[in-house]
Design an enzyme around this catalytic site. Sequence first.
Site, PDB file in Angstrom:
ATOM      1  CE1 TYR A   1      -3.393  -2.612   0.686  1.00  0.00           C
ATOM      2  CE2 TYR A   1      -4.543  -0.486   1.103  1.00  0.00           C
ATOM      3  CZ  TYR A   1      -4.597  -1.775   0.647  1.00  0.00           C
ATOM      4  OH  TYR A   1      -5.939  -2.508   0.824  1.00  0.00           O
TER       5      TYR A   1
ATOM      6  CE  LYS B   1       1.954 -17.881  -2.550  1.00  0.00           C
ATOM      7  NZ  LYS B   1       1.222 -19.371  -2.571  1.00  0.00           N
TER       8      LYS B   1
ATOM      9  CG  ASP C   1      -1.885 -20.470  -0.818  1.00  0.00           C
ATOM     10  OD1 ASP C   1      -1.489 -20.213   0.137  1.00  0.00           O
ATOM     11  OD2 ASP C   1      -1.285 -20.981  -1.841  1.00  0.00           O
TER      12      ASP C   1
ATOM     13  CG  ASP D   1      -7.976  -4.662   1.735  1.00  0.00           C
ATOM     14  OD1 ASP D   1      -8.925  -4.187   2.059  1.00  0.00           O
ATOM     15  OD2 ASP D   1      -7.925  -4.767   0.500  1.00  0.00           O
TER      16      ASP D   1
ATOM     17  CG  ASP E   1     -13.383  -6.935   2.128  1.00  0.00           C
ATOM     18  OD1 ASP E   1     -13.539  -6.133   3.222  1.00  0.00           O
ATOM     19  OD2 ASP E   1     -13.985  -6.359   1.132  1.00  0.00           O
TER      20      ASP E   1
HETATM   21  C1  IPM Z   1     -10.410  -1.137   4.018  1.00  0.00           C
HETATM   22  C2  IPM Z   1     -10.655  -0.489   2.915  1.00  0.00           C
HETATM   23  C3  IPM Z   1      -9.396   0.325   2.242  1.00  0.00           C
HETATM   24  C4  IPM Z   1      -8.297  -0.744   2.339  1.00  0.00           C
HETATM   25  C5  IPM Z   1      -9.662   1.069   1.076  1.00  0.00           C
HETATM   26  C6  IPM Z   1     -10.837   2.068   1.175  1.00  0.00           C
HETATM   27  C7  IPM Z   1      -8.467   2.134   0.781  1.00  0.00           C
HETATM   28  O1  IPM Z   1     -10.709  -1.467   1.608  1.00  0.00           O
HETATM   29  O2  IPM Z   1     -10.187  -0.515   4.898  1.00  0.00           O
HETATM   30  O3  IPM Z   1     -10.192  -2.355   4.190  1.00  0.00           O
HETATM   31  O4  IPM Z   1      -7.964  -1.041   1.353  1.00  0.00           O
HETATM   32  O5  IPM Z   1      -7.417  -0.777   3.308  1.00  0.00           O
HETATM   33 MG    MG Z   2     -10.520  -3.589   2.328  1.00  0.00          MG
END
Ligand code: IPM
Ligand code: MG
Length: 351
Positions: free
Chosen positions: A142, A189, A221, A245, A249
């Site tokens: 990032y 990884k 993975d 990240d 999710d």
């Molecule tokens: C998160 C989001 C952010 C990230 C984006 C909005 C930049 O997806 O907080 O997980 O990738 O960190």
């Molecule tokens: Mg995210």
Amino acid sequence: MKLNIALLAGDGIGPEVIDQAVKVCNAVAEKYQHELHWKPALTGAAAIDAVGDPYPEETHEICAGSDAVLFGAIGHPRFDNDPSAKVRPEQGLLRMRQKLGLFANVRPTFTFPSLIDKSPLKRERIEGTDLVFLRELTGGIYFGKRGREDNGDTAFDTCTYTRKEVQRLAKKGFEMAMKRSGKLCCVDKANVLESSRLWRETVQAMEKDYPEVTVSYEFVDAVAMRLVQWPNAYDVLITENLFGDILTDEASVISGSMGLMPSASIGDSIGLYEPIHGSYPQAAGKDVANPLATVLSAAMMFEDFDLMDEASAIRNVVNRSLSEGIVTEDLAEGGKAFKTSEVGDWLAEHL
Ligand code: IPM
Ligand code: MG
């Protein structure tokens, strides 16, 4: 306790869900006799429109001078399909994380007994899931060197980590594991990436300082697969920025709704509390979004101030609202759907 809290509502449904969290926090403050001072500040697309910068200096000063930051959401569709956009709302979030030194993102994943069948995963796999990710938040790909070469036909992003960055994140992971079940999983990884080998070697060297903690090392993975197969196998997971990240999710699916999952970003001093969901622009201004992830993020904030009763009071009232069906449309399933503001009012009243 007297607390100054920067209030960054941001974009889309951000302002609506933040309003409900404020109502709930004020009710907690009244009940437990705290003094909360809210300091609203601009961020995201809203700040780009107002002053041309998604994280203006003034906002930074307000955040840096507060005890905590409560954050809604940022992002606006008008930037998403415009690769040439020079400023993006997300840049504000990244700059904020970096400038406030928020190097660890704490994302718990748990299930709610009354919602277990909302998850697309089978009940017997997810029942009792209670795990927490510690995602590194201010390093890696990032923030690494990126660019174009070859007249724009080649692009690169680099993932760089220092031993110090890994140590400070891993230290939080070991400490958290000690407070929980003593199990820590280092996700990397290392079979391919040099930065992952540094992670693994650094964490391995720290193991001797935490004899109570059992560490497992797993490739990202494999974790992506096992997370939805046997989420109960995990307790505390530490990982680098991009892996975290993606996996967080994925993990939110276990709980059945992104609208429920809170997070905290912490570092050496100030903490930032935000729902893991995005700005959900389609619902903005409609008073339909689920405010619970933001309300539960506020509970994490109280917990970080060692105000455990306050945090439990919030979690309890949230659980009660869920079992009594005081829910927004995403959870209503044909039953009565309450408005965002009605859920907030109900929570504040029943605290
Ligand atoms: C998160 C989001 C952010 C990230 C984006 C909005 C930049 O997806 O907080 O997980 O990738 O960190
Ligand atoms: Mg995210």
